[in-house]
Design a protein around this motif. Structure first.
Motif, PDB file in Angstrom:
ATOM      1  N   LYS A   1      50.722 -75.655 -51.949  1.00  0.00           N
ATOM      2  CA  LYS A   1      49.931 -76.854 -51.696  1.00  0.00           C
ATOM      3  C   LYS A   1      50.002 -77.803 -52.892  1.00  0.00           C
ATOM      4  O   LYS A   1      50.228 -77.378 -54.023  1.00  0.00           O
ATOM      5  CB  LYS A   1      48.463 -76.484 -51.431  1.00  0.00           C
ATOM      6  N   LYS A   2      49.806 -79.057 -52.626  1.00  0.00           N
ATOM      7  CA  LYS A   2      49.840 -80.062 -53.690  1.00  0.00           C
ATOM      8  C   LYS A   2      48.418 -80.514 -54.019  1.00  0.00           C
ATOM      9  O   LYS A   2      48.011 -81.627 -53.696  1.00  0.00           O
ATOM     10  CB  LYS A   2      50.707 -81.251 -53.265  1.00  0.00           C
ATOM     11  N   ASN A   3      47.661 -79.609 -54.632  1.00  0.00           N
ATOM     12  CA  ASN A   3      46.298 -79.909 -55.023  1.00  0.00           C
ATOM     13  C   ASN A   3      46.204 -80.103 -56.530  1.00  0.00           C
ATOM     14  O   ASN A   3      46.885 -79.410 -57.298  1.00  0.00           O
ATOM     15  CB  ASN A   3      45.352 -78.773 -54.604  1.00  0.00           C
ATOM     16  N   LYS A   4      45.371 -81.024 -56.951  1.00  0.00           N
ATOM     17  CA  LYS A   4      45.218 -81.302 -58.378  1.00  0.00           C
ATOM     18  C   LYS A   4      44.425 -80.207 -59.093  1.00  0.00           C
ATOM     19  O   LYS A   4      44.563 -80.039 -60.301  1.00  0.00           O
ATOM     20  CB  LYS A   4      44.525 -82.651 -58.572  1.00  0.00           C
ATOM     21  N   ALA A   5      43.580 -79.522 -58.357  1.00  0.00           N
ATOM     22  CA  ALA A   5      42.745 -78.479 -58.972  1.00  0.00           C
ATOM     23  C   ALA A   5      42.866 -77.186 -58.167  1.00  0.00           C
ATOM     24  O   ALA A   5      41.905 -76.759 -57.514  1.00  0.00           O
ATOM     25  CB  ALA A   5      41.297 -78.933 -59.050  1.00  0.00           C
ATOM     26  N   PRO A   6      44.036 -76.543 -58.208  1.00  0.00           N
ATOM     27  CA  PRO A   6      44.243 -75.352 -57.364  1.00  0.00           C
ATOM     28  C   PRO A   6      43.292 -74.209 -57.686  1.00  0.00           C
ATOM     29  O   PRO A   6      42.817 -73.523 -56.784  1.00  0.00           O
ATOM     30  CB  PRO A   6      45.697 -74.962 -57.651  1.00  0.00           C
ATOM     31  N   PHE A   7      42.980 -73.992 -58.969  1.00  0.00           N
ATOM     32  CA  PHE A   7      42.122 -72.859 -59.312  1.00  0.00           C
ATOM     33  C   PHE A   7      40.659 -73.116 -58.972  1.00  0.00           C
ATOM     34  O   PHE A   7      39.894 -72.185 -58.781  1.00  0.00           O
ATOM     35  CB  PHE A   7      42.287 -72.493 -60.794  1.00  0.00           C
ATOM     36  N   THR A   8      40.280 -74.381 -58.891  1.00  0.00           N
ATOM     37  CA  THR A   8      38.935 -74.692 -58.402  1.00  0.00           C
ATOM     38  C   THR A   8      38.817 -74.304 -56.937  1.00  0.00           C
ATOM     39  O   THR A   8      37.819 -73.705 -56.513  1.00  0.00           O
ATOM     40  CB  THR A   8      38.632 -76.188 -58.570  1.00  0.00           C
ATOM     41  N   ASN A   9      39.848 -74.626 -56.158  1.00  0.00           N
ATOM     42  CA  ASN A   9      39.857 -74.269 -54.737  1.00  0.00           C
ATOM     43  C   ASN A   9      39.895 -72.749 -54.560  1.00  0.00           C
ATOM     44  O   ASN A   9      39.198 -72.191 -53.697  1.00  0.00           O
ATOM     45  CB  ASN A   9      41.058 -74.910 -54.043  1.00  0.00           C
ATOM     46  N   ILE A  10      40.712 -72.080 -55.378  1.00  0.00           N
ATOM     47  CA  ILE A  10      40.784 -70.616 -55.329  1.00  0.00           C
ATOM     48  C   ILE A  10      39.419 -70.017 -55.680  1.00  0.00           C
ATOM     49  O   ILE A  10      38.930 -69.095 -55.021  1.00  0.00           O
ATOM     50  CB  ILE A  10      41.862 -70.094 -56.305  1.00  0.00           C
ATOM     51  N   GLY A  11      38.805 -70.569 -56.722  1.00  0.00           N
ATOM     52  CA  GLY A  11      37.509 -70.064 -57.167  1.00  0.00           C
ATOM     53  C   GLY A  11      36.450 -70.180 -56.090  1.00  0.00           C
ATOM     54  O   GLY A  11      35.675 -69.233 -55.857  1.00  0.00           O
ATOM     55  N   TYR A  12      36.391 -71.329 -55.408  1.00  0.00           N
ATOM     56  CA  TYR A  12      35.389 -71.496 -54.356  1.00  0.00           C
ATOM     57  C   TYR A  12      35.702 -70.621 -53.137  1.00  0.00           C
ATOM     58  O   TYR A  12      34.785 -70.178 -52.444  1.00  0.00           O
ATOM     59  CB  TYR A  12      35.289 -72.962 -53.950  1.00  0.00           C
ATOM     60  N   THR A  13      36.974 -70.374 -52.879  1.00  0.00           N
ATOM     61  CA  THR A  13      37.331 -69.490 -51.767  1.00  0.00           C
ATOM     62  C   THR A  13      36.825 -68.081 -52.034  1.00  0.00           C
ATOM     63  O   THR A  13      36.215 -67.437 -51.166  1.00  0.00           O
ATOM     64  CB  THR A  13      38.856 -69.462 -51.556  1.00  0.00           C
ATOM     65  N   TYR A  14      37.044 -67.602 -53.260  1.00  0.00           N
ATOM     66  CA  TYR A  14      36.546 -66.277 -53.639  1.00  0.00           C
ATOM     67  C   TYR A  14      35.026 -66.242 -53.705  1.00  0.00           C
ATOM     68  O   TYR A  14      34.395 -65.252 -53.308  1.00  0.00           O
ATOM     69  CB  TYR A  14      37.127 -65.857 -54.992  1.00  0.00           C
ATOM     70  N   LEU A  15      34.432 -67.301 -54.242  1.00  0.00           N
ATOM     71  CA  LEU A  15      32.974 -67.341 -54.359  1.00  0.00           C
ATOM     72  C   LEU A  15      32.312 -67.202 -52.997  1.00  0.00           C
ATOM     73  O   LEU A  15      31.285 -66.528 -52.864  1.00  0.00           O
ATOM     74  CB  LEU A  15      32.534 -68.649 -55.024  1.00  0.00           C
ATOM     75  N   GLY A  16      32.898 -67.822 -51.978  1.00  0.00           N
ATOM     76  CA  GLY A  16      32.349 -67.699 -50.631  1.00  0.00           C
ATOM     77  C   GLY A  16      32.316 -66.253 -50.162  1.00  0.00           C
ATOM     78  O   GLY A  16      31.341 -65.793 -49.560  1.00  0.00           O
ATOM     79  N   LEU A  17      33.391 -65.508 -50.463  1.00  0.00           N
ATOM     80  CA  LEU A  17      33.450 -64.094 -50.078  1.00  0.00           C
ATOM     81  C   LEU A  17      32.391 -63.274 -50.813  1.00  0.00           C
ATOM     82  O   LEU A  17      31.731 -62.407 -50.234  1.00  0.00           O
ATOM     83  CB  LEU A  17      34.843 -63.528 -50.379  1.00  0.00           C
ATOM     84  N   ILE A  18      32.228 -63.557 -52.103  1.00  0.00           N
ATOM     85  CA  ILE A  18      31.245 -62.821 -52.905  1.00  0.00           C
ATOM     86  C   ILE A  18      29.823 -63.181 -52.495  1.00  0.00           C
ATOM     87  O   ILE A  18      28.944 -62.318 -52.408  1.00  0.00           O
ATOM     88  CB  ILE A  18      31.465 -63.122 -54.409  1.00  0.00           C
ATOM     89  N   PHE A  19      29.595 -64.451 -52.208  1.00  0.00           N
ATOM     90  CA  PHE A  19      28.253 -64.953 -51.950  1.00  0.00           C
ATOM     91  C   PHE A  19      27.756 -64.623 -50.550  1.00  0.00           C
ATOM     92  O   PHE A  19      26.546 -64.477 -50.329  1.00  0.00           O
ATOM     93  CB  PHE A  19      28.242 -66.470 -52.165  1.00  0.00           C
ATOM     94  N   THR A  20      28.658 -64.484 -49.581  1.00  0.00           N
ATOM     95  CA  THR A  20      28.236 -64.272 -48.193  1.00  0.00           C
ATOM     96  C   THR A  20      28.704 -62.935 -47.605  1.00  0.00           C
ATOM     97  O   THR A  20      27.888 -62.162 -47.095  1.00  0.00           O
ATOM     98  CB  THR A  20      28.737 -65.415 -47.286  1.00  0.00           C
TER      99      THR A  20
END
Length: 269
Positions: free
Chosen positions: A99-118
């Motif tokens: 993907k061509k995202n400017k903040a790939p690790f921010t997106n990765i972090g929120y994807t993982y956070l969702g799994l941990i949080f819910t």
């Protein structure tokens, strides 16, 4: 207020039924519920301008929940699924490469956070029913009853006697008086539960209730902090008069793993 009361009434019926209708319904219902909470979380994050990988996150959520649920059922060879977890979990990283995202690790972090949080908290809540080896609805039902007792007690006492703010910058309405009132009402509820559900002593049920009160309130504050950080009032609108699913289960998110850990050690001592 009428809509809120009607929604609350049917919500309680559905929640109690999900626990009483056997372990297949119980497992499937909370899988669905946890995925809806994850989807709601990702929706909130996207409103804040971030781009979590919703599809991969949901697929991982289903796999994580199912793997631990099957292990709880003690299905033959089910524990081997846990060793496959690195494969789908790694896909969250790998997919971002394309993907061509400017903040790939921010997106990765929120994807993982969702799994941990819910997903993970609901996995632990599901595990409560199997904490002593076989399905027993007394533990998850007792958890829900004490969680509702805490919410009710904190609201009633806080609205009538609340003076000292608990965490005003995150939740202006919460007070120390409400917290203490919630703990007392939950302790009473725990004692009543101990009369009918004798797997635990009254003391053990009451300790579980205190854990639920303290960490349930913490979960509520954390969800409020999250919503304020992205400037939203409710996590969703799926429950008329009550907001979203995360708004209803914020107390479970922190309390369930800790209660499970407590019960696991005292029932397997």
């Amino acid at each position: 207020m009428k809509i809120r009361a009607i929604t609350g009434f049917f919500f309680i019926i559905v929640m109690v039924a999900s626990v009483l209708l056997g372990h297949y319904v119980f497992g499937a219902f909370y899988l669905l519920l946890s995925c809806f909470c994850l989807w709601e979380f990702y929706g909130l994050v996207k409103k804040a301008g971030f781009k979590p990988d919703v599809t991969t996150g949901l697929l991982n959520g289903i796999f994580i929940y199912a793997a631990f649920a099957l292990a709880a059922y003690q299905s033959e060879g089910a524990h081997k699924l846990l060793f496959l977890l690195p494969v789908p979990v790694s896909a969250i990283f790998i997919q971002e490469l394309f993907k061509k995202n400017k903040a790939p690790f921010t997106n990765i972090g929120y994807t993982y956070l969702g799994l941990i949080f819910t997903i993970m908290p609901f996995t632990f809540f599901h595990g409560l029913a199997y904490v002593n080896g076989s399905f027993n609805f007394h533990f998850p039902l007792g958890f829900l009853l004490m969680l509702w007792a805490n919410d009710t007690g904190a609201y009633l006492v806080g609205s009538q006697m609340g003076r000292n703010k608990l965490f005003e910058r995150h939740s202006p309405k919460k007070t120390w008086e409400g917290l203490i009132g919630g703990i007392i009402i939950t302790g009473i509820a725990a004692y009543i539960i101990s009369i009918y559900y004798t797997e635990l002593t009254a003391q053990q049920w009451i300790i579980s209730g205190v854990i639920i009160s303290c960490f349930g309130t913490t979960g509520d504050l954390i969800e409020s902090m999250f919503k304020r950080s992205i400037d939203v009032k409710d996590s969703g609108g799926i429950l008329p008069g009550h907001g979203g699913l995360l708004d209803r289960f914020d107390g479970l998110l922190i309390a369930a793993p800790i209660v499970y850990t407590y019960l696991y050690f005292i029932t397997n001592a």
